[in-house]
Design an enzyme around this catalytic site. Structure first.
Site, PDB file in Angstrom:
ATOM      1  N   SER A  62       8.367   2.023  30.623  1.00 12.64           N
ATOM      2  CA  SER A  62       9.168   2.111  29.174  1.00 12.64           C
ATOM      3  C   SER A  62       9.582   3.388  28.429  1.00 12.64           C
ATOM      4  CB  SER A  62       8.008   1.289  28.423  1.00 12.64           C
ATOM      5  OG  SER A  62       9.265   0.697  27.025  1.00 12.64           O
ATOM      6  N   HIS A  67       8.657  12.598  17.088  1.00 12.60           N
ATOM      7  CA  HIS A  67       9.279  13.148  15.330  1.00 12.60           C
ATOM      8  C   HIS A  67       8.357  14.474  14.557  1.00 12.60           C
ATOM      9  CE1 HIS A  67      12.159   9.854  16.272  1.00 12.60           C
ATOM     10  NE2 HIS A  67      11.475   9.352  16.308  1.00 12.60           N
ATOM     11  N   CYS A  82       4.468  -0.275  29.130  1.00 10.39           N
ATOM     12  CA  CYS A  82       3.875  -1.983  29.717  1.00 10.39           C
ATOM     13  C   CYS A  82       3.774  -2.134  30.622  1.00 10.39           C
ATOM     14  CB  CYS A  82       5.086  -2.935  29.813  1.00 10.39           C
ATOM     15  SG  CYS A  82       6.588  -2.823  28.353  1.00 10.39           S
TER      16      CYS A  82
END
Length: 119
Positions: A62, A67, A82
């Site tokens: 995935s 940030h 996943c």
């Protein structure tokens, strides 16, 4: 049945992080993912003006995104892994631990929120 592991946190940035570039964040994501036995397949980053950096590492399993908010001294991190052909919970947890150490300089498991979705 598909299962998805989501870890998210707002981490306090250690002093060295303030000198990091896009390339440093991508390197950190990639090395932590590989150390957690996950498979990087792509990457993207952006430096904002006047400040801030975002970086995303696509994984075969995935993705992980971060940030950097230098004005707050914080880094938000989102991990989504996943279960494909195996249970990847421990790999996602290891990735969270490694990124915490790289970003904050120590491991604080209480900074992380975890959600498992099954469908």
């Amino acid at each position: 049945m598909l299962r998805s592991h989501h870890f998210s946190a707002i981490l306090t940035a250690s002093q060295p992080i303030f000198d990091w570039t896009e390339a440093d964040f991508l390197h950190s994501l990639k090395s932590a993912a590989q150390d957690a036995h996950l498979t990087p397949v792509g990457q993207l980053s952006l430096t904002f003006q006047p400040q801030g950096i975002s970086a995303v590492l696509l994984l075969e399993e995935s993705h992980v995104a971060l940030h950097f908010w230098p004005e707050e001294g914080k880094v938000t991190v989102d991990i989504h892994v996943c279960d494909y052909q195996q249970d990847n919970y421990q790999k996602a947890k290891t990735l969270a631990e490694l990124l915490t150490i790289q970003i904050s300089g120590n491991f604080n498991h209480q900074a992380w929120n975890y959600l498992c979705i099954t469908g």
